[in-house]
Design an enzyme around this catalytic site. Structure first.
Site, PDB file in Angstrom:
ATOM      1  CG  ASP A 115      39.298  41.619  34.383  1.00 47.42           C
ATOM      2  OD1 ASP A 115      39.024  42.808  34.644  1.00 47.42           O
ATOM      3  OD2 ASP A 115      39.018  41.080  33.293  1.00 47.42           O
ATOM      4  CG  ASP A 344      37.862  47.445  33.979  1.00 49.88           C
ATOM      5  OD1 ASP A 344      37.993  46.362  34.582  1.00 49.88           O
ATOM      6  OD2 ASP A 344      38.016  47.564  32.750  1.00 49.88           O
TER       7      ASP A 344
END
Length: 472
Positions: A115, A344
């Site tokens: 992440d 992201d």
């Protein structure tokens, strides 16, 4: 985090203390399906719901962010360019990618979510004194939150690891270097605890420790990556982590996995995400060190201001549809004026602040006006692609223009996405203005993305994520 069953390849778990220093490390990314009977649309709905929570979480973190500590990394940089193999993987509909990581001594394997929006690496964990510890965690939590035990297949047995060393709450590290540490400190030897909040109302509770990870090279030799800050999570709230064992923090910050790994492997990392609808024999990869498969490529400025950690902002100049630059207010791309754009890996769809969203979807939908519309919640623009008119329709191009002239020209499937048989939808969601826009992982698919932290550049190039194979 947002979340777009089969793990096809497991790396060896043996550990070895040394390796030739002139090599790069690659961790294979796998995608995993959480509910094998869920339809493509149901999976996307779940992912979109998570994207909305994640965007609000990102906005909240930025709003509360204070100046972060500088990175202290004593290890030397290594500018190596060793080629690494790519392994096959699997298609999932959850929106999540997974990486196999081995923690502890002896090494224990786990499946973590990589992440780029997280600065805490953690794993589901069991450790002596957990009961007393979680009492301290609950004392420091916000009123109204409830903790529940997370369901997991793998649990890190911290007591069995010789390299596991809890960080005390009285340590300087806990008090000054871990911004999300709780202030609770019953006694000087008590562990440094955290209550880390994610999207979808999710959170992870536990304590910090120093630990090692075992990394593997193509020749099967291994080394220990020491000095990692790892969270020992004994409780979690939310459904985000049901199908993973934790999170691999790829965010920009002093205590992330990236900060330690790039200090060892040349101040850069990259990844390549396969098509989110790929069959199970396809995988992407995550590399630390210069990517041997990345040819001369365009790049954009990365904005690595400590105030913005752990997110990777990229300098965007505008968006064009069918070759026409849209008149989006410049403030939408300016993080100093309430806007900005981040890359992201944890968001599924691309999120656009309202002023940009309206112009983009209007420009695209105008050129798709001949295709019959259908209603598919929660998308705003969906089309019956089995219609004869769809076959005769030329889908307009979509491009992101970066400061300096580089352009991202994704394939049509990255912004007009398949949500069900014969149904396609514009793959964008909106966020209120002021707000941060997000380049999600579907928009990133089938590209190599290289984060050059030393030179603060984001490089990208089309790729099918197979060894040495690049699209024209």
């Amino acid at each position: 985090m947002s979340w777009l069953p089969l793990l096809l390849f497991l790396l060896s778990t043996a550990a070895q203390e040394s390796v030739n220093a002139a090599e790069s490390n690659i961790l294979t990314l796998h995608r995993r399906i959480e509910h094998s009977n869920a339809s493509r649309l149901e999976c996307l709905r779940t992912a979109i719901h998570g994207d909305g929570w994640r965007q609000r979480m990102i906005a909240g973190v930025i709003g509360r962010r204070r100046k972060a500590n500088e990175v202290d990394v004593p290890l030397p940089s290594l500018e190596s360019t060793i080629e690494m193999p790519v392994w096959s993987g699997a298609y999932t509909g959850t929106g999540q990618y997974f990486v196999r990581v081995r923690l502890g001594t002896p090494a224990q394997p786990f499946l973590l979510v990589p992440d780029t929006g997280s600065d805490l690496t953690w794993v589901t964990c069991r450790y002596r004194g957990t009961t007393d510890l979680m009492s301290a965690v609950k004392d420091g939590r916000k009123n109204g939150q409830r903790s529940r035990r997370r369901r997991a297949k793998r649990i890190f047995e911290a007591d069995l690891s010789r390299s596991f060393h809890p960080i005390s709450c009285s340590s300087m590290s806990c008090q000054t270097e871990l911004p999300f540490a709780l202030t609770t400190c019953p006694k000087a030897t008590s562990p440094c605890t955290y209550d880390y909040e994610y999207a979808q109302g999710s959170s992870a509770q536990g304590f910090f420790a120093n630990e090692s990870a075992t990394v593997e090279f193509p020749n099967r030799r291994r080394m220990k990556l020491k000095g990692l800050v790892v969270g020992c999570t004994s409780s979690a709230v939310g459904s985000s982590f049901v199908s993973s064992d934790g999170v691999l923090a790829l965010g920009h910050g002093p205590n992330t996995f990236v900060s330690r790994a790039t200090a060892r492997f040349g101040q850069r990392f990259s990844y390549c995400l396969v098509d989110h609808l790929s069959p199970r024999n396809a995988t992407g990869y995550l590399t630390f060190g210069p990517n041997p498969f990345l040819p001369p490529h365009p790049s954009a400025p990365l904005i690595l201001d400590p105030f913005l950690q752990p997110f990777y902002y990229v300098a965007v100049a505008g968006i064009s549809v069918a070759g026409e630059v849209l008149r989006i207010p410049p403030s939408v791309w300016n993080y100093r004026r309430g806007g900005g754009v981040i890359v992201d890996s944890g968001s599924t769809l691309t999120v656009l602040a309202d002023p940009a969203y309206g112009l983009v979807v209007n420009a695209l939908s105008h050129r798709l006006a001949e295709v019959p519309r259908v209603q598919v919640d929660p998308f705003d623009y969906c089309y019956n692609w089995s219609s004869p008119k769809a076959a005769a329709t030329c889908v307009p191009s979509f491009e992101v223009h970066f400061v300096g002239g580089a352009r991202l020209s994704p394939p049509v499937k990255s912004y007009l996405i398949d949500v069900a048989d014969g149904v396609k939808c514009l793959g964008f969601t909106s966020t209120p203005w002021p707000g941060v826009s997000i380049i999600g992982n579907i928009m990133q698919q089938e590209h190599i993305w290289e984060f050059d932290l030393e030179n603060q550049r984001l490089g990208f190039h089309p790729s099918n994520c197979a060894t040495g194979t690049l699209f024209p």
